[in-house]
Design a protein around this motif. Structure first.
Motif, PDB file in Angstrom:
ATOM      1  N   GLN A   1       0.872  -1.238   0.034  1.00 35.76           N
ATOM      2  CA  GLN A   1      -0.052  -0.019  -0.159  1.00 35.76           C
ATOM      3  C   GLN A   1       0.753   1.225  -0.109  1.00 35.76           C
ATOM      4  O   GLN A   1       0.386   2.244   0.035  1.00 35.76           O
ATOM      5  CB  GLN A   1      -0.799   0.059   1.322  1.00 35.76           C
ATOM      6  N   VAL A   2       2.169   1.001   0.082  1.00 34.40           N
ATOM      7  CA  VAL A   2       3.026   2.213   0.006  1.00 34.40           C
ATOM      8  C   VAL A   2       3.474   2.692  -1.040  1.00 34.40           C
ATOM      9  O   VAL A   2       3.792   1.915  -2.119  1.00 34.40           O
ATOM     10  CB  VAL A   2       4.371   1.866   1.198  1.00 34.40           C
ATOM     11  N   TRP A   3       3.448   4.089  -1.474  1.00 31.66           N
ATOM     12  CA  TRP A   3       3.797   4.564  -2.795  1.00 31.66           C
ATOM     13  C   TRP A   3       5.102   3.833  -3.453  1.00 31.66           C
ATOM     14  O   TRP A   3       5.289   3.560  -4.677  1.00 31.66           O
ATOM     15  CB  TRP A   3       3.708   6.234  -2.769  1.00 31.66           C
ATOM     16  N   ILE A   4       6.248   3.990  -2.605  1.00 30.00           N
ATOM     17  CA  ILE A   4       7.655   3.464  -2.936  1.00 30.00           C
ATOM     18  C   ILE A   4       7.429   2.107  -3.791  1.00 30.00           C
ATOM     19  O   ILE A   4       8.132   1.840  -4.380  1.00 30.00           O
ATOM     20  CB  ILE A   4       8.508   3.887  -2.138  1.00 30.00           C
TER      21      ILE A   4
ATOM     22  N   ALA B   1       4.569   9.944 -12.345  1.00 26.20           N
ATOM     23  CA  ALA B   1       3.766   9.115 -11.543  1.00 26.20           C
ATOM     24  C   ALA B   1       3.924   9.369  -9.765  1.00 26.20           C
ATOM     25  O   ALA B   1       2.802   9.064  -9.225  1.00 26.20           O
ATOM     26  CB  ALA B   1       4.039   7.555 -11.853  1.00 26.20           C
ATOM     27  N   THR B   2       5.003   9.692  -9.555  1.00 32.43           N
ATOM     28  CA  THR B   2       5.134   9.975  -8.181  1.00 32.43           C
ATOM     29  C   THR B   2       4.454  11.295  -7.850  1.00 32.43           C
ATOM     30  O   THR B   2       4.049  11.398  -6.711  1.00 32.43           O
ATOM     31  CB  THR B   2       6.719  10.274  -8.115  1.00 32.43           C
ATOM     32  N   ARG B   3       4.880  12.180  -8.820  1.00 34.87           N
ATOM     33  CA  ARG B   3       3.917  13.609  -8.419  1.00 34.87           C
ATOM     34  C   ARG B   3       2.423  13.463  -8.175  1.00 34.87           C
ATOM     35  O   ARG B   3       1.752  13.866  -7.487  1.00 34.87           O
ATOM     36  CB  ARG B   3       4.364  14.361  -9.674  1.00 34.87           C
ATOM     37  N   ASP B   4       1.652  12.569  -8.941  1.00 37.65           N
ATOM     38  CA  ASP B   4       0.519  12.111  -8.978  1.00 37.65           C
ATOM     39  C   ASP B   4      -0.148  11.372  -7.814  1.00 37.65           C
ATOM     40  O   ASP B   4      -1.394  11.103  -7.526  1.00 37.65           O
ATOM     41  CB  ASP B   4      -0.289  11.634 -10.476  1.00 37.65           C
ATOM     42  N   HIS B   5       0.777  10.778  -7.034  1.00 34.77           N
ATOM     43  CA  HIS B   5       0.516   9.594  -6.025  1.00 34.77           C
ATOM     44  C   HIS B   5      -0.177  10.380  -4.860  1.00 34.77           C
ATOM     45  O   HIS B   5       0.463  11.434  -4.496  1.00 34.77           O
ATOM     46  CB  HIS B   5       1.636   8.661  -5.642  1.00 34.77           C
ATOM     47  N   PRO B   6      -1.326   9.825  -4.393  1.00 40.87           N
ATOM     48  CA  PRO B   6      -1.933  10.744  -3.228  1.00 40.87           C
ATOM     49  C   PRO B   6      -1.215  10.716  -2.074  1.00 40.87           C
ATOM     50  O   PRO B   6      -1.384  11.636  -0.890  1.00 40.87           O
ATOM     51  CB  PRO B   6      -3.395  10.042  -3.096  1.00 40.87           C
ATOM     52  N   GLN B   7      -0.005   9.822  -1.891  1.00 37.10           N
ATOM     53  CA  GLN B   7       0.812   9.935  -0.707  1.00 37.10           C
ATOM     54  C   GLN B   7       1.957  10.791  -0.864  1.00 37.10           C
ATOM     55  O   GLN B   7       2.680  11.047   0.300  1.00 37.10           O
ATOM     56  CB  GLN B   7       1.099   8.492  -0.470  1.00 37.10           C
ATOM     57  N   ILE B   8       2.142  11.468  -1.899  1.00 39.51           N
ATOM     58  CA  ILE B   8       3.057  12.391  -2.256  1.00 39.51           C
ATOM     59  C   ILE B   8       2.554  13.888  -2.154  1.00 39.51           C
ATOM     60  O   ILE B   8       1.544  14.104  -2.963  1.00 39.51           O
ATOM     61  CB  ILE B   8       3.709  12.399  -3.499  1.00 39.51           C
ATOM     62  N   LEU B   9       2.632  14.800  -1.133  1.00 42.38           N
ATOM     63  CA  LEU B   9       2.071  16.041  -1.065  1.00 42.38           C
ATOM     64  C   LEU B   9       2.729  17.031  -1.543  1.00 42.38           C
ATOM     65  O   LEU B   9       2.202  17.919  -2.060  1.00 42.38           O
ATOM     66  CB  LEU B   9       2.230  16.314   0.629  1.00 42.38           C
ATOM     67  N   GLU B  10       3.954  16.788  -1.928  1.00 43.16           N
ATOM     68  CA  GLU B  10       4.748  17.888  -2.722  1.00 43.16           C
ATOM     69  C   GLU B  10       5.916  17.399  -3.055  1.00 43.16           C
ATOM     70  O   GLU B  10       6.741  16.693  -2.762  1.00 43.16           O
ATOM     71  CB  GLU B  10       5.039  19.265  -1.907  1.00 43.16           C
ATOM     72  N   LEU B  11       6.138  17.591  -4.664  1.00 43.58           N
ATOM     73  CA  LEU B  11       7.329  17.124  -5.163  1.00 43.58           C
ATOM     74  C   LEU B  11       8.278  18.161  -6.009  1.00 43.58           C
ATOM     75  O   LEU B  11       7.308  19.028  -6.800  1.00 43.58           O
ATOM     76  CB  LEU B  11       7.200  15.875  -6.341  1.00 43.58           C
ATOM     77  N   THR B  12       9.380  18.477  -5.650  1.00 42.83           N
ATOM     78  CA  THR B  12       9.982  19.398  -6.511  1.00 42.83           C
ATOM     79  C   THR B  12      11.343  18.947  -7.192  1.00 42.83           C
ATOM     80  O   THR B  12      11.920  17.962  -6.758  1.00 42.83           O
ATOM     81  CB  THR B  12      10.810  20.604  -5.473  1.00 42.83           C
ATOM     82  N   LEU B  13      11.327  19.244  -8.493  1.00 43.15           N
ATOM     83  CA  LEU B  13      12.496  18.492  -9.266  1.00 43.15           C
ATOM     84  C   LEU B  13      13.759  19.459  -9.255  1.00 43.15           C
ATOM     85  O   LEU B  13      13.635  20.774  -9.590  1.00 43.15           O
ATOM     86  CB  LEU B  13      12.276  18.566 -10.941  1.00 43.15           C
TER      87      LEU B  13
END
Length: 224
Positions: free
Chosen positions: A13-16, A57-69
């Motif tokens: 169930q974990v994003w990674i 896919a990481t950016r769109d995952h509900p368990q990721i609140l914020e992602l910066t490249l």
């Protein structure tokens, strides 16, 4: 102090776990990480042929609140993100056992190195179980400082033996030549080397992974 190496499988169930198994050729290399009150923050380098797809896919995952490249190039990118599911970080935080970074996650699995007291290691095992992280123990061993393995004199003689080529094949330095170089008797040189080699070889054998990887970590720590 004890040192343990564990191979951990992330919960489904974990994003990674979801992303690394969806893109099994991608490598997630965690460079830095810190837990917050309810979330975790990490700097991760992603490599592989599907890097762009992985990032999206990481950016769109509900368990990721914020992602910066942070940085990107061909087949590689570094990102900073905040997640609601930093289970390894929470396990380390609750047990007081820091995980040595960097670590790599590939196809839902990672291998970690931890060093601390046996009580702390047992606490980490309990937290891994609590958060649903299954693990396989590669080995558990005592971690002693080098000064506890060789005396200053033994270390000096061994270092000179290596530098002068005593351990080369073929040897560039005989025992007699080594003793003359150190300014000691040949018998003293031989005895010092023998005692140092005894300590080194015994440590090497003790470090060989002979533990039953099916036995719980808490039981291994208690019995060893």
């Amino acid at each position: 102090m004890a040192q343990a190496t564990l191979t951990i499988t992330m919960p489904e169930q974990v994003w990674i776990q979801q992303l690394s198994t969806t893109y099994p050729t991608a490598t997630f290399r965690v460079l830095a990480a810190v837990p917050g009150a309810e979330t975790g923050f990490a700097l991760v380098r992603i490599t592989g042929t599907d890097v762009d797809d992985v990032i999206e896919a990481t950016r769109d995952h509900p368990q990721i609140l914020e992602l910066t490249l942070v940085h990107s190039s061909e087949n590689e990118a570094t990102v900073h993100f905040e997640t609601t599911a930093p289970l390894l970080l929470f396990s380390a935080q609750e047990s007081g056992m820091p995980i040595e970074l960097p670590i790599e996650v590939v196809d839902g699995k990672t291998t970690i190195e931890v060093t601390g007291s046996r009580d702390r290691l047992a606490g980490l095992a309990e937290q891994l179980d609590r958060f649903g992280l299954s693990y396989r123990i590669e080995h558990v061993r005592e971690r002693l400082h080098e000064s506890q393995l060789l005396s200053d004199r033994q270390l000096e003689v061994v270092a000179a033996a290596v530098e002068e080529g005593y351990y080369d094949t073929p040897r560039r330095c005989s025992l007699t030549e080594l003793a003359e170089y150190l300014g000691i008797a040949k018998s003293t040189c031989s005895e010092t080397l023998h005692r140092a080699e005894e300590g080194i070889i015994k440590r090497f054998v003790e470090d060989l992974p002979e533990l039953d990887t099916e036995e719980p970590l808490e039981d291994q720590l208690a019995s060893s």
